[in-house]
Enzyme design. Structure first.
Site, PDB file in Angstrom:
ATOM      1  N   GLU A 147       0.846  -1.197   0.000  1.00  0.00           N
ATOM      2  CA  GLU A 147       0.000   0.000   0.000  1.00  0.00           C
ATOM      3  C   GLU A 147       0.878   1.242   0.000  1.00  0.00           C
ATOM      4  OE1 GLU A 147      -0.167   2.222   2.596  1.00  0.00           O
ATOM      5  OE2 GLU A 147       1.032   1.160   4.083  1.00  0.00           O
ATOM      6  N   CYS A 263       4.928   5.318   9.894  1.00  0.00           N
ATOM      7  CA  CYS A 263       5.572   4.647   8.746  1.00  0.00           C
ATOM      8  C   CYS A 263       7.043   5.006   8.587  1.00  0.00           C
ATOM      9  CB  CYS A 263       4.806   4.970   7.464  1.00  0.00           C
ATOM     10  SG  CYS A 263       3.182   4.183   7.361  1.00  0.00           S
ATOM     11  N   LYS A 326       1.101  15.231  11.204  1.00  0.00           N
ATOM     12  CA  LYS A 326       0.837  15.940   9.957  1.00  0.00           C
ATOM     13  C   LYS A 326      -0.600  16.435  10.003  1.00  0.00           C
ATOM     14  CE  LYS A 326      -0.078  13.779   6.162  1.00  0.00           C
ATOM     15  NZ  LYS A 326      -0.010  12.957   4.936  1.00  0.00           N
ATOM     16  N   ARG A 333       1.600   9.164  16.515  1.00  0.00           N
ATOM     17  CA  ARG A 333       2.717   8.225  16.617  1.00  0.00           C
ATOM     18  C   ARG A 333       4.013   8.907  16.175  1.00  0.00           C
ATOM     19  NH1 ARG A 333       0.599   3.327  13.073  1.00  0.00           N
ATOM     20  NH2 ARG A 333      -0.220   5.113  11.910  1.00  0.00           N
TER      21      ARG A 333
END
Length: 435
Positions: A147, A263, A326, A333
């Site tokens: 993804e 991520c 963001k 996180r």
């Protein structure tokens, strides 16, 4: 098609609702009963623009259902693995949830089933899992379909992705798997979405390589910001100038607090750990510097706050605008913003913190902060203003109105998102990143 999605976290919930939006019949499974209950009631467990609407639509259509019972996936043909791979104590990815999901899924697979990995995993994981799946259920096939979701745009990125990557076995088995995935993504393919069919290890590497490159680009411009601050240059103008070079491009060349979230930090550390396991640690040694540059920007803002408050923040009221890593997300996180707020509180500052969506999630991590209901409440009486997440609400603040609320007109623009001229005209001492 009849589809199952294993894991209903950020990736899984968005993917399940989006697949139903595209007309597939979806069953989504998670081990957390509370999460399943909320999703089944049409309540998204996290903030993501567009998700509540497509979730409500999917539930009303009857094309999606949520359950904690893995046995309910037995009639599906395609099973998406969308569980988390958190960072382990050594920096390597923790595959506990992936392995548990596969082990729970295998008893319910049919011989013509396709297990489609979407989780970000260390290269080599897919081949291992493929062997386990095929040994347990001869005829079943495991493929990898990474993804590329951007938080805040995840629904759009699922329904209309900028590319599709299929990691499939060689030969006829891979051709059948490709045809099945083409059916899943028929709408996107009809719109002209590029499709790349590759082997399993390449598919695994695509996601982590992309994240490593983006992290490197962000840290590069932040390194240039460090130089700019010493010599009196403007890193924003610098980024504009080099961004006109088509080989470089302007995207992700925004100096600021650096990257965070679930991520990029995790993935570059896991990638380095995997390179070491593979015996090629030098190949990704540069990512240690990428990580270090990124973390230094947080240190810089704390130091800057101390400097602007006369060397000591203790007892000073500091307004922190932005807590999510963001905008358009409530994800905190590894958030640079929340980390800085917590550090200042630890140094004795009275931190009044506000975010349009992330107050609830931030409070779970940093309960000691003083959270406010509005930006004005945070700003009132502040001796220093830190803008740390570039929400439009903060970009659009009227500097003159803010000047009437604060005790001292001093602002740190941690994302270079404010109109510097407007804030200085309103009487503020303005400090940007690399400006």
């Amino acid at each position: 098609m009849r589809i199952s999605v294993i894991g209903c976290g950020y990736l899984g919930a968005v993917h399940a609702a989006s697949m139903a939006k595209l007309g597939h019949d979806v069953v989504a499974v998670d081990v957390d009963p509370g999460k399943i209950e909320r999703l089944a009631a049409g309540e998204a467990p996290f903030f993501e623009p567009g998700l509540p609407e497509i979730l409500t639509e999917a539930l009303a259509s009857g094309r999606i259902r949520f359950t904690t019972d893995m046995a309910e996936v037995a009639d599906a043909t395609v099973h998406f693995l969308a569980v988390g791979t958190p960072q382990g104590p050594t920096g390597a990815a923790d595959l506990t949830y992936v392995d548990a999901a596969v082990a729970s899924l295998v008893p319910h697979l049919s011989a013509d089933a396709y297990v489609v990995g979407k989780s970000t995993v260390p290269v080599g994981t897919a081949a291992r899992l493929a062997g386990e799946v095929e040994a347990a259920v001869p005829g079943a096939t495991l493929v990898w379909n990474p993804e590329f979701l951007r938080e805040g745009f995840a629904v759009q990125d699922t329904i209309s992705p900028d590319r599709l990557v299929y990691g499939v076995p060689a030969g006829e088995q891979g051709e059948r798997a490709t045809a099945v995935l083409d059916e899943v993504y028929a709408s996107a393919l009809a719109e002209g979405t590029p499709r790349l069919v590759v082997d399993l290890p390449t598919a695994e590497l695509v996601k982590v390589s992309a994240n490593a490159f983006l992290a490197t680009k962000i840290s590069f411009i932040n390194a240039m910001a460090e130089i700019a601050e010493v010599v009196g240059a403007d890193v924003t103008a610098l980024a504009d100038a080099i961004g006109h070079d088509a080989r470089i491009g302007r995207k992700f060349l925004n100096a600021g607090l650096g990257f965070g979230g679930g991520c990029l930090p995790k993935d570059i550390r896991a990638f380095q750990a995997r390179a070491s396991e593979l015996g090629v640690p030098d190949s990704l040694a540069f990512l240690a510097d990428v990580d270090a540059i990124n973390l230094r920007r947080r240190d810089h803002v704390v130091t800057l706050a101390q400097e602007l408050l006369g060397g000591d923040v203790a007892g000073k009221r500091v307004a922190v605008l932005g807590l999510a890593f963001k905008p358009n997300s409530d994800d905190v996180r590894d958030s640079p913003s929340l980390d800085i707020a917590g550090r200042l509180e630890g140094l004795g500052a009275h931190v009044a913190a506000y975010d349009p969506e992330a107050v609830v999630t931030a409070r779970r991590v940093r309960p000691e902060l003083d959270y406010t209901e509005t930006a004005a409440d945070a700003l009132r009486g502040a001796e220093l203003v830190l803008v740390l997440t570039e929400w439009n609400e903060f970009r659009e603040l009227d500097a003159s109105e803010v000047a009437g609320l604060v005790a001292s007109p001093v602002v740190v623009d941690g994302r270079n998102c404010l109109d510097r001229d407007a804030w200085t005209a309103a009487g503020f001492t303005y400090r940007g990143m690399g400006r």
